[in-house]
Scaffold this motif. Structure first.
Motif, short mmCIF file in Angstrom:
data_model
loop_
_atom_site.label_atom_id
_atom_site.label_comp_id
_atom_site.label_asym_id
_atom_site.label_seq_id
_atom_site.Cartn_x
_atom_site.Cartn_y
_atom_site.Cartn_z
N SER A 53 49.41 -42.07 101.03
CA SER A 53 50.87 -41.75 101.30
C SER A 53 51.15 -40.19 100.93
O SER A 53 51.77 -39.71 101.53
CB SER A 53 51.74 -42.72 100.32
N PHE A 54 50.46 -39.81 100.05
CA PHE A 54 50.56 -38.18 99.47
C PHE A 54 49.90 -37.52 100.69
O PHE A 54 50.46 -36.34 100.86
CB PHE A 54 49.99 -38.14 98.27
N ALA A 55 48.57 -37.89 101.07
CA ALA A 55 48.18 -37.13 102.23
C ALA A 55 48.99 -37.08 103.69
O ALA A 55 49.39 -36.05 104.22
CB ALA A 55 46.77 -37.55 102.68
N LEU A 56 49.82 -38.23 103.80
CA LEU A 56 50.61 -38.39 104.86
C LEU A 56 51.99 -37.36 104.64
O LEU A 56 52.30 -36.72 105.77
CB LEU A 56 51.01 -39.79 105.03
N VAL A 57 52.47 -37.42 103.32
CA VAL A 57 53.60 -36.71 103.12
C VAL A 57 53.10 -34.93 103.30
O VAL A 57 54.00 -34.25 104.06
CB VAL A 57 54.12 -36.76 101.57
N LEU A 58 51.88 -34.74 102.88
CA LEU A 58 51.61 -33.20 103.13
C LEU A 58 51.42 -33.09 104.91
O LEU A 58 51.95 -31.89 105.14
CB LEU A 58 50.02 -33.15 102.89
N TYR A 59 50.82 -33.84 105.60
CA TYR A 59 50.74 -33.91 106.99
C TYR A 59 52.16 -33.73 107.63
O TYR A 59 52.18 -32.75 108.45
CB TYR A 59 50.03 -34.86 107.49
N THR A 60 53.16 -34.66 107.16
CA THR A 60 54.39 -34.55 107.75
C THR A 60 55.14 -33.02 107.38
O THR A 60 55.76 -32.47 108.36
CB THR A 60 55.20 -35.71 107.43
N GLN A 61 54.93 -32.79 106.36
CA GLN A 61 55.43 -31.23 106.01
C GLN A 61 54.79 -30.17 106.66
O GLN A 61 55.54 -29.28 107.15
CB GLN A 61 55.33 -31.10 104.52
N ASP A 62 53.54 -30.19 106.96
CA ASP A 62 52.97 -29.19 107.88
C ASP A 62 53.32 -29.45 109.40
O ASP A 62 53.62 -28.28 110.02
CB ASP A 62 51.46 -29.42 107.66
N CYS A 63 53.53 -30.58 109.72
CA CYS A 63 54.19 -30.77 111.18
C CYS A 63 55.60 -30.14 111.28
O CYS A 63 55.99 -29.45 112.39
CB CYS A 63 54.09 -32.33 111.40
N ARG A 64 56.38 -30.34 110.30
CA ARG A 64 57.66 -29.82 110.21
C ARG A 64 57.87 -28.29 110.53
O ARG A 64 58.64 -27.53 111.00
CB ARG A 64 58.46 -30.50 109.11
N VAL A 65 56.97 -27.77 109.60
CA VAL A 65 56.86 -26.47 109.77
C VAL A 65 56.18 -25.81 110.90
O VAL A 65 56.78 -24.91 111.30
CB VAL A 65 55.72 -25.87 108.43
#
Length: 413
Positions: free
Chosen positions: A356-368
């Motif tokens: 879940s933590f890795a997915l949060v990091l991935y979604t944050q990178d996608c939004r950027v």
């Protein structure tokens, strides 16, 4: 030196330069590295040294016995089978010395799982044949000189005294009988809480022949369970546990030593075990330990649906919560050489939390990247994020529950 090597490779091999500049390839390499590390760790954990097995063997004999049928309770010893039962029954009929023994537990208390041990008080009653009485008189001994507690932790404080007359009573059938009151601390030998918190606990009182001269082996002396008068009293319940039942049986205790008494390389003695089995309520264990854990996991799995600036902090807080929850329940247990069922659930929760933590990091990178990309790329990334946010919670919760079920099936078989 490393930079020079990279430059040399990229000059001579153009594909190496493309790989170096392709971040998606490096992501694949990173994931592969994690998988390889996980496989190596798994192989290392599975290659741990096995404990040396004991040379002693415990077999349930053909003598009358009551077996505790409570499913969570652990089986003790291996029953005789086939011709062994017939041969053992014939041997019992020809045994020179016989003792009918029973145990009545008045109270079990002070369970200490770190030892593991418990305190108990109650009564032991025995009646034996005339041949054994003649042997005791010839050796100037009492019945307590040859029948001992096998699992008492502190023999110095164990108290066993005759109830009534100090001398045995002559019975109408020519046998001799005597009742003793006991108090002591006893070792829990059949201790396994791998199913925790859905475990059972068996508290044994073990009596065995103490052979002073090599004449009281299994072929000559048998402890026959007194099923009719054995049992438990009204004060044998324990706070936090429910009473599942009791059992009593005679076992053939095979020792891989003769203690230097005779030329045989091993000796066998009759052993009597009285077990009281306790269990825990499955519903109580679930609501106290499993349900809070599922709530915490649901909160971190659903974090991908939350649009907040604290998305990165919440998974870390949940990880710390898991650590404190595990330490909280482990504080009441001894050091174990295996993982309990609840430990395995926590392992699954840690993995789900990290994902879940890795997915949060991935979604944050996608939004950027959405902000920095053109409209077409932003729409494609937005669709991908929407799919992940919708599919991740139900799929991860379903996988977690299925994994918990698989762990339970594996640990109970």
């Amino acid at each position: 030196m490393l930079i020079r090597l990279i430059r040399h490779l990229t000059r001579r091999h153009p594909w190496a330069l493309r790989l170096w500049e392709n971040k998606y390839s490096w992501n694949s390499v990173l994931i592969s590295g994690f998988l390889v590390a996980a496989i190596l760790v798994t192989l290392f954990l599975n290659s741990e040294e096995q404990a040396v097995s004991t040379r002693e063997v415990l077999r349930l004999t053909s003598a009358p016995h009551i077996v505790n049928l409570s499913k969570p309770s652990l089986n003790r010893g291996k029953p005789l089978s086939g011709l062994e039962v017939i041969n053992d029954a014939e041997l019992l009929a020809k045994t020179k010395y016989q003792i009918n023994a029973g145990v009545y537990v008045v109270n079990n208390y002070d369970i200490d799982l770190t030892t593991p041990g418990f305190s108990s008080k109650g009564y032991i009653f025995m009646n034996w044949n005339k041949a054994l009485q003649q042997y005791l008189e010839s050796e100037d001994m009492s019945i307590l000189n040859i029948i001992k507690f096998k699992n008492d932790i502190n023999p110095e404080i164990t108290d066993i005294a005759p109830k009534g007359d100090a001398a045995p009573t002559r019975l109408e059938d020519g046998n001799y009988g005597q009742t003793f009151a006991y108090t002591g601390e006893f070792y829990i030998d059949n201790f396994n809480i791998s199913r925790y918190p859905f475990d059972a606990l068996s508290l044994p009182i073990v009596l065995e022949t103490d052979d002073p001269d090599g004449r009281l082996t299994y072929d000559n002396l048998r402890l026959i369970p007194d099923i009719r008068d054995s049992g438990i009293g009204g004060y044998s319940k324990l706070i936090g546990w429910h009473l599942d039942g009791w059992s009593i049986g005679e076992y053939r205790h095979h020792l891989a030593t003769s203690f230097g008494i005779n030329s045989k390389s091993s000796a066998e003695y009759s052993q009597l075990i009285f077990d009281v089995t306790y269990g825990k309520s499955p519903w109580s264990s679930f609501w106290k330990l499993i349900q809070p854990l599922l709530v915490v996991m649901a909160s971190i799995i659903l974090i991908t649906r939350v649009k907040s600036e604290y998305n990165l902090e919440i998974p870390l807080a949940v990880l710390l919560t898991l650590v404190f929850m595990q330490e909280g329940y482990r504080s009441g247990l001894p050091e174990l050489p295996y993982l309990t069922y609840l430990d395995q659930i926590f392992v699954l929760c840690y993995i789900a939390s990290l994902l879940s933590f890795a997915l949060v990091l991935y979604t944050q990178d996608c939004r950027v990247r959405m902000k920095e990309s053109n409209q077409e790329t932003s729409l494609r990334i937005a669709k991908r994020l929407t799919l992940l946010e919708k599919s991740w919670p139900p799929i991860s919760l379903l996988v977690l529950l299925i994994s918990m079920a698989i762990c339970w099936i594996a640990i109970t078989n």
